[in-house]
Design a protein around this motif. Structure first.
Motif, PDB file in Angstrom:
ATOM      1  N   PHE A   1       0.834  -1.203   0.000  1.00 62.16           N
ATOM      2  CA  PHE A   1       0.000   0.000   0.000  1.00 62.16           C
ATOM      3  C   PHE A   1       0.873   1.260   0.000  1.00 62.16           C
ATOM      4  O   PHE A   1       0.414   2.332   0.388  1.00 62.16           O
ATOM      5  N   MET A   2       2.116   1.156  -0.396  1.00 61.15           N
ATOM      6  CA  MET A   2       3.034   2.294  -0.296  1.00 61.15           C
ATOM      7  C   MET A   2       2.557   3.475  -1.153  1.00 61.15           C
ATOM      8  O   MET A   2       1.814   3.324  -2.112  1.00 61.15           O
ATOM      9  N   ARG A   3       2.981   4.671  -0.755  1.00 61.75           N
ATOM     10  CA  ARG A   3       2.734   5.901  -1.496  1.00 61.75           C
ATOM     11  C   ARG A   3       1.249   6.133  -1.763  1.00 61.75           C
ATOM     12  O   ARG A   3       0.803   6.255  -2.888  1.00 61.75           O
ATOM     13  N   ASN A   4       0.498   6.187  -0.646  1.00 63.94           N
ATOM     14  CA  ASN A   4      -0.886   6.622  -0.671  1.00 63.94           C
ATOM     15  C   ASN A   4      -1.046   7.704   0.391  1.00 63.94           C
ATOM     16  O   ASN A   4      -0.073   8.352   0.780  1.00 63.94           O
ATOM     17  N   LYS A   5      -2.272   7.908   0.860  1.00 62.23           N
ATOM     18  CA  LYS A   5      -2.539   8.899   1.905  1.00 62.23           C
ATOM     19  C   LYS A   5      -3.233   8.237   3.087  1.00 62.23           C
ATOM     20  O   LYS A   5      -4.099   8.829   3.731  1.00 62.23           O
ATOM     21  N   LEU A   6      -2.847   7.013   3.359  1.00 61.00           N
ATOM     22  CA  LEU A   6      -3.483   6.229   4.410  1.00 61.00           C
ATOM     23  C   LEU A   6      -3.071   6.724   5.791  1.00 61.00           C
ATOM     24  O   LEU A   6      -1.937   7.169   5.995  1.00 61.00           O
ATOM     25  N   SER A   7      -3.997   6.637   6.750  1.00 60.98           N
ATOM     26  CA  SER A   7      -3.731   7.080   8.116  1.00 60.98           C
ATOM     27  C   SER A   7      -4.253   6.040   9.097  1.00 60.98           C
ATOM     28  O   SER A   7      -4.792   5.012   8.701  1.00 60.98           O
ATOM     29  N   GLY A   8      -4.086   6.333  10.383  1.00 63.28           N
ATOM     30  CA  GLY A   8      -4.552   5.400  11.392  1.00 63.28           C
ATOM     31  C   GLY A   8      -3.553   4.279  11.629  1.00 63.28           C
ATOM     32  O   GLY A   8      -2.415   4.326  11.160  1.00 63.28           O
TER      33      GLY A   8
END
Length: 304
Positions: A151-158
């Motif tokens: 899932f690298m280079r996304n805008k994921l949080s948490g």
């Protein structure tokens, strides 16, 4: 009665015709590496015999039609670098035979659908290089056959779901360059042949798990630019498979454990900009395998 349509790398232009739905016996659709444009016709969802769809590396418009959820025999889905956008539809969760999903290098946005946890045959899941946001769904932990999760280079949080430690086939976990926070699962690597862990450039904290090299397969450990604290696990300095250790720019403390210099495959050891104390182990200075060492900006009291 056509079963295989392979037009990959053929420099075709134009769009996929709606009449493709007439190929009712089609099992393999390969259209990648062309100059195809336009939207994916919803009629593609009528290809009920389709097992492999490889249509990336084009210039499509729009997103994945929810009708993809009707392709219940699909095992291989590759839409990489196809210029897709929009949200990943919940309906993909109906595809329980899928073992490979490559959606990387597109412009998908919104949240990763929790229904992804229903795709229990998944082995390879790559959603990297998109604009996905929100949390990583805990349902990912239901994918017990997963070997690669990228899932690298996304805008994921948490947080990083704690259940990832229970994926006993997991070999590659790449989550770098997001905004993830909290600790890594405390049992990560304990029950899986983990080879490659890269969670660099997030806001992760807590201690580095002792279990990462339990199976002796870990080659690359890349954790830089986070807020990991506590000691460097002594288990890492006894991990014979390690090639790269990059854990600079964290809040690590304690001493550098003895043994890194004796690891015959270790080429890079980057521990800079932490709060490490004590001396530099003699084995690091005498290592014949290390080609790059950076221990700067710590509180070490000896030199090589």
């Amino acid at each position: 009665s056509l079963e295989i349509l392979d037009l990959r790398g053929s420099f075709f232009e134009g769009s996929i015709p709606k009449s493709i739905s007439n190929l009712s016996k089609l099992k393999f659709l390969g259209l990648s590496g062309n100059n195809l444009t336009g939207k994916i016709p919803v009629e593609i969802g009528k290809l009920s015999s389709l097992e492999s769809m490889i249509i990336g590396y084009n210039e499509f418009e729009g997103g994945i039609p929810k009708e993809f959820g009707n392709l219940t025999k699909l095992k291989y889905l590759d839409l990489a670098e196809g210029n897709f956008g929009g949200e990943i539809p919940d309906e993909l969760g109906k595809l329980k035979l899928l073992n490979t999903v490559f959606l990387y290098k597109n412009s998908f946005e919104g949240k990763i659908p929790p229904t992804i946890g229903n795709m229990t045959s998944l082995v390879l899941l790559d959603l990297s290089d998109n604009m996905l946001s929100g949390n990583i769904p805990a349902e990912i932990s239901q994918l017990k056959n997963l070997q690669l999760l990228n899932f690298m280079r996304n805008k994921l949080s948490g947080p990083v779901p704690s259940g990832l430690g229970g994926l006993h086939q997991l070999e590659v976990l790449e989550l770098w360059n997001n905004s993830l926070s909290g600790p890594l699962p405390s049992d990560l690597g304990k029950n899986s042949p983990l080879q490659w862990l890269d969670v660099s450039s997030n806001s992760l904290s807590g201690e580095i798990p002792e279990t990462l090299c339990t199976k002796g397969n870990l080659t690359k450990l890349i954790l830089f630019n986070n807020a990991f604290k506590g000691p460097i696990p002594t288990s890492l300095s006894k991990c014979p498979s390690l090639v790269r250790v990059r854990i600079q720019n964290n809040l690590l403390s304690g001493t550098i454990p003895v043994g890194f210099g004796k690891l015959e495959k270790l080429q890079r050891l980057e521990l800079a900009n932490n709060s490490l104390t004590g001396g530099i182990p003699d084995d690091i200075a005498s290592s014949t395998s290390l080609s790059f060492i950076d221990l700067s900006r710590n509180k070490l009291h000896s030199s090589i």
